[in-house]
Write a protein that holds these residues in place. Structure first.
Motif, PDB file in Angstrom:
ATOM      1  N   ARG A  44     -41.304  -6.323  17.148  1.00 41.97           N
ATOM      2  CA  ARG A  44     -41.514  -6.944  15.847  1.00 41.97           C
ATOM      3  C   ARG A  44     -41.632  -8.476  15.989  1.00 41.97           C
ATOM      4  NH1 ARG A  44     -37.416  -4.995  13.751  1.00 41.97           N
ATOM      5  NH2 ARG A  44     -38.336  -3.147  12.803  1.00 41.97           N
ATOM      6  N   ARG A  45     -40.808  -9.065  16.835  1.00 43.21           N
ATOM      7  CA  ARG A  45     -40.868 -10.519  17.046  1.00 43.21           C
ATOM      8  C   ARG A  45     -42.183 -10.923  17.675  1.00 43.21           C
ATOM      9  NH1 ARG A  45     -34.789 -11.856  19.428  1.00 43.21           N
ATOM     10  NH2 ARG A  45     -33.650 -11.309  17.486  1.00 43.21           N
ATOM     11  N   ALA A  46     -42.618 -10.126  18.666  1.00 39.39           N
ATOM     12  CA  ALA A  46     -43.885 -10.457  19.316  1.00 39.39           C
ATOM     13  C   ALA A  46     -45.043 -10.378  18.326  1.00 39.39           C
ATOM     14  CB  ALA A  46     -44.120  -9.506  20.497  1.00 39.39           C
ATOM     15  N   VAL A  47     -45.021  -9.340  17.480  1.00 41.03           N
ATOM     16  CA  VAL A  47     -46.085  -9.213  16.492  1.00 41.03           C
ATOM     17  C   VAL A  47     -46.032 -10.375  15.492  1.00 41.03           C
ATOM     18  CG1 VAL A  47     -46.953  -7.786  14.600  1.00 41.03           C
ATOM     19  CG2 VAL A  47     -46.235  -6.720  16.732  1.00 41.03           C
ATOM     20  N   SER A  48     -44.793 -10.784  15.087  1.00 44.07           N
ATOM     21  CA  SER A  48     -44.668 -11.899  14.136  1.00 44.07           C
ATOM     22  C   SER A  48     -45.196 -13.191  14.733  1.00 44.07           C
ATOM     23  CB  SER A  48     -43.201 -12.069  13.726  1.00 44.07           C
ATOM     24  OG  SER A  48     -42.732 -10.902  13.080  1.00 44.07           O
ATOM     25  N   ILE A  49     -44.854 -13.423  16.034  1.00 43.40           N
ATOM     26  CA  ILE A  49     -45.346 -14.638  16.683  1.00 43.40           C
ATOM     27  C   ILE A  49     -46.863 -14.624  16.783  1.00 43.40           C
ATOM     28  CG2 ILE A  49     -45.356 -15.913  18.869  1.00 43.40           C
ATOM     29  CD1 ILE A  49     -42.456 -15.028  19.270  1.00 43.40           C
ATOM     30  N   GLY A  50     -47.431 -13.484  17.052  1.00 40.42           N
ATOM     31  CA  GLY A  50     -48.869 -13.402  17.155  1.00 40.42           C
ATOM     32  C   GLY A  50     -49.573 -13.567  15.818  1.00 40.42           C
ATOM     33  N   LEU A  51     -48.922 -13.099  14.750  1.00 43.16           N
ATOM     34  CA  LEU A  51     -49.549 -13.182  13.430  1.00 43.16           C
ATOM     35  C   LEU A  51     -49.320 -14.517  12.735  1.00 43.16           C
ATOM     36  CD1 LEU A  51     -48.766  -9.639  11.975  1.00 43.16           C
ATOM     37  CD2 LEU A  51     -50.936 -10.476  12.883  1.00 43.16           C
TER      38      LEU A  51
END
Length: 294
Positions: A44-51
């Motif tokens: 979830r953190r990786a997706v948030s950073i990417g978005l």
């Protein structure tokens, strides 16, 4: 002969119900595992950073509009506050000026009340309504007239001395000629030696003249001229003027004194009108003239 398999296009998989059940079970398992062990938190953190860059890009117009509106609101508030401060400053300045004017008028009124103790006649306090725009006449119009007991011939004074004389009266207003008006004459005397004279208005602005003096008359610069009381209109002893110059003409045998009035009507708005008995003064004058003619 080997049997050929079915083409992938027509190959059939598990039924839709089974796939739905597997996906639901997988979803429930992921939900349980994530709620208990937070297994999907790194993802979830990786997706948030990417978005995040895409989110900022999408939200940039909204943020710009919001900041622009805030700037406009701040500018409007600043302008409104400045206008309010400017209005308050002007109002405070007007209040201060009005208070100073009232203090000056109160001080002058107190001085006028002190003058009433030095004269025997009753007095009426009047206020200047306006000054007629006439270069040939020096007049003041007051806010009281015959209804207040004023009549033509009554003297007008302030704390400095004689200001003028009432010349015209209506029920609600009156007009006074200043002592510097050429049409005004006042019986006076020199305070130093009691020499009786007649003071006239002068054609020189702000000056009074004493005319038809003997060339050897005992009058000199710096003498104070006061009313003599002759004629009954001006009470005796009221300050009138101070002698500035004395012009003596030995050839003609006459002298002329130029005087400066002690009253300053241009500085004040309130004056005193002495309620002298004008009718009695005129009667005495007529009797004196008739007696002299006999």
């Amino acid at each position: 002969m080997q049997r050929q398999g079915s083409p992938p296009l027509f190959r059939r998989g598990p039924p839709v119900e089974i796939r739905l059940a597997v996906m639901v079970a997988l979803s429930l398992a992921l939900l349980v595992l994530d709620s208990q062990f937070h297994l999907l938190e790194p993802l979830r953190r990786a997706v948030s950073i990417g978005l995040y860059p895409f989110q900022r890009t999408v939200m940039a117009p909204r943020d710009f509009v919001r900041q622009f509106n805030e700037w406009v609101d701040a500018a409007n508030r600043n302008r409104t506050e400045n206008e309010a401060l400017q209005r308050q400053r002007i109002e405070l300045s007007q209040v201060t000026t009005h208070a100073a004017q009232l203090a000056a008028e109160n001080a002058q009124l107190r001085r006028l009340l002190g003058v009433t103790d030095t004269v025997d006649q009753t007095a009426v306090v009047v206020e200047v309504l306006y000054e007629p725009a006439d270069s040939f006449q020096q007049r003041l119009v007051f806010n009281k007239g015959s209804q207040a007991g004023l009549a033509p011939g009554m003297p007008v004074i302030d704390e400095g001395g004689v200001v003028g004389q009432i010349v015209r009266v209506t029920p609600q207003a009156s007009e006074a000629a200043l002592v510097t008006d050429e049409r005004v004459s006042v019986p006076v005397q020199v305070l130093r030696n009691g020499l009786r004279l007649i003071a006239f208005g002068s054609n020189s602005p702000g000056r009074i003249e004493v005319r038809f003096l003997a060339a050897n008359a005992d009058i000199q610069e710096g003498d104070t001229i006061v009313t003599s009381g002759v004629g009954g209109l001006f009470p005796a002893g009221l300050p009138l003027a101070k002698v500035l110059t004395v012009e003596r003409d030995t050839a003609s045998g006459f002298a002329r004194a130029v005087c400066e009035p002690l009253a300053h009507p241009e500085r004040h708005r309130h004056f005193l009108v002495l309620q002298v008995d004008v009718a009695r003064a005129e009667s005495d004058l007529q009797e004196a003239e008739s007696g002299g003619s006999q």
